[in-house]
Motif scaffolding. Structure first.
Motif: not given
Length: 485
Positions: A117-120, A100-102, A108-109, A394-396
């Motif tokens: 992000v993974g921890w989020c 996913s977002s991770y 990209t980042l 929301l952060v993810a």
């Protein structure tokens, strides 16, 4: 000076999209995750991860904050989710892998952002899984009391901080879902699909029967707490849209992922939003908004009051018990797949990447996740769990929207099964809406989130950057320099 450059390179190095795809193919042919999930089952995973978290118990917490205007709170949450869902759909079709977002952040980042992000995501899934499991005990109590006149003591069934000390039903639910997940992704998807269809049927019953008790007078005053209350309630209930993210965690277990992933995300969002708004509108129309505060199993109580009979409440409580099982199942599934991706990349120990040869599932990762979430469900208060879930989500979501814009610039020729319409307005609005909802969260949530990120930083600096597969000087194709701005 060289050390500084190397350290900066470690923080900003990005994993090429073709490396993600190569890893996924190698995993599929080397005893890793198996592609067994189709479009309908994936859509049910998205719906299953979403409906249940918000409607079956969040109204009891959100209505006192916004009054009947909680309907607008769900609309705000839905708009934010819709903007982000389009961004998820594009990235999922461009990078159709687990994580996913991770994974999207890694492409990209850069590695440091991906780790954060993974921890989020781990926070989002673990805490939401615990929050969902905590609410299960309330509906289980309501069902057993209606059927058998039996009520578990609040000390072992109510949320901690609300009369309970140790939420045993929540912990037991988490462990049962882990046992099912260990058996295999296909089996889990089939069970989830059945439970989701039952859940939708129960909520349809609530809308039809509850509408007979609708009184327009219950909608006045519509927004007793003003727009500030609407915003606060929107922040509280937003965690109910976490299911969209769960869809994208299944990237390596889906057939034809470039088409299936975006289609399932959008279909799940449409169904979820429609159900949420209808149920919220009927709920606040059938009962004065002041009656929601402190109410347990609120939808069941509303049906019983409207009909004057016990059977609708029994059906709704039974549906809630089953539906919350499906939400917990999917949330735990999503977290184990994020850990799987992080373990494969060396960001976390390789044990999380280990897959059982017989079941094709990450058994050890599932056991670790289940144990951690069970403890959270047993001892942490429900309101704390809900706000922390919103923060992580929301952060993810914001990172995904930013990732769309970066990948459009760095890899314009990359194959995409879906493109965000109205680019770049949609991803910019998505980030703005996420920021608005983050602003509405309490200070204590920011403090706890900060502590979590400090832990993430410690893991990255002392472990992840030394074990990452993207080591400087590595000549492997998967670790070639990523695309640059």
């Amino acid at each position: 000076m060289t050390t500084d450059v190397t350290f900066r390179h470690q923080l900003l190095r990005r994993k090429p999209v073709n490396a993600f795809l190569a890893d996924a193919d190698a995993s599929a042919h080397g005893g890793g995750l198996r592609r067994t999930v189709g479009t309908f089952q994936l859509t049910m995973i998205g719906i299953g991860a979403t409906i249940g978290t918000g409607i079956f118990f969040a109204l009891d917490a959100a209505v006192p904050e916004a009054g009947p205007a909680v309907v607008l709170s769900f609309v705000i949450g839905a708009v934010t989710a819709a903007l982000t869902a389009l961004c998820y759909a594009e990235l999922a079709s461009a990078v159709p892998v687990s994580g996913s977002s991770y994974s999207y952040a890694y492409a990209t980042l850069g590695e440091f952002a991906a780790c954060a992000v993974g921890w989020c995501l781990l926070l989002e899934y673990a805490v939401s899984g615990a929050a969902i499991a905590v609410s299960w005990g309330q509906y289980l109590n309501d069902l057993t009391e209606r059927l058998f006149g039996f009520h578990m003591p609040d000390a072992i069934s109510a949320p901690p901080g609300a009369g309970g000390y140790l939420n045993l039903p929540g912990a037991v639910l988490v462990l049962m879902c882990c046992l099912l997940l260990v058996r295999g992704a296909k089996e889990s998807a089939v069970v989830n699909t059945v439970m989701v269809l039952l859940k939708l049927g129960v909520l349809a019953l609530f809308v039809v029967v509850g509408a007979t008790g609708f009184h327009a007078g219950n909608l006045h005053p519509f927004a007793p707490m003003g727009m500030a209350g609407v915003g606060a309630a929107a922040s509280t209930v937003f965690f109910s849209f976490i299911g969209l993210d769960a869809v994208s965690t299944a990237g390596e277990e889906v057939r034809n992922p470039r088409r299936t992933l975006p289609l399932a995300i959008i279909c799940a969002l449409v169904v979820v939003t429609t159900v949420y708004v209808l149920v919220a509108l009927v709920g606040v129309g059938a009962q004065p908004w002041t009656s929601f505060k402190g109410q347990e199993a609120g939808l069941s109580v509303i049906l019983s009051d409207v009909t004057g009979a016990g059977w609708p409440g029994v059906l709704l409580s039974a549906g809630a018990v089953l539906s919350i099982v499906s939400v917990t199942l999917v949330v735990l599934y999503g977290q184990t797949r994020i850990l799987y991706s992080m373990g494969r990349d060396g960001i976390l120990p390789s044990a999380f990447h280990r897959v059982d040869a017989r079941t094709g599932t990450p058994v050890l990762g599932t056991v670790i996740v289940g144990s951690f979430v069970a403890v959270l469900a047993a001892v942490v208060p429900l309101d704390v769990l809900a706000d922390l879930t919103s923060m992580g989500t929301l952060v993810a979501f914001a990172v995904v929207s930013i990732g769309v814009m970066i990948l459009r610039r760095t890899a314009p020729g990359l194959e995409r099964g879906f493109k965000v319409p109205g680019y770049p307005v949609v991803p910019v609005l998505s980030v703005a809406f996420c920021g608005y909802l983050l602003y509405g969260l309490p200070l204590a949530t920011y403090v706890m989130f900060g502590v979590w990120l400090v832990m993430a930083l410690a893991v990255y600096f002392f472990y992840s950057r030394h074990h990452s597969r993207l080591q400087p000087g590595d000549t492997d194709e998967a670790t070639e320099p990523a695309l640059t701005l």
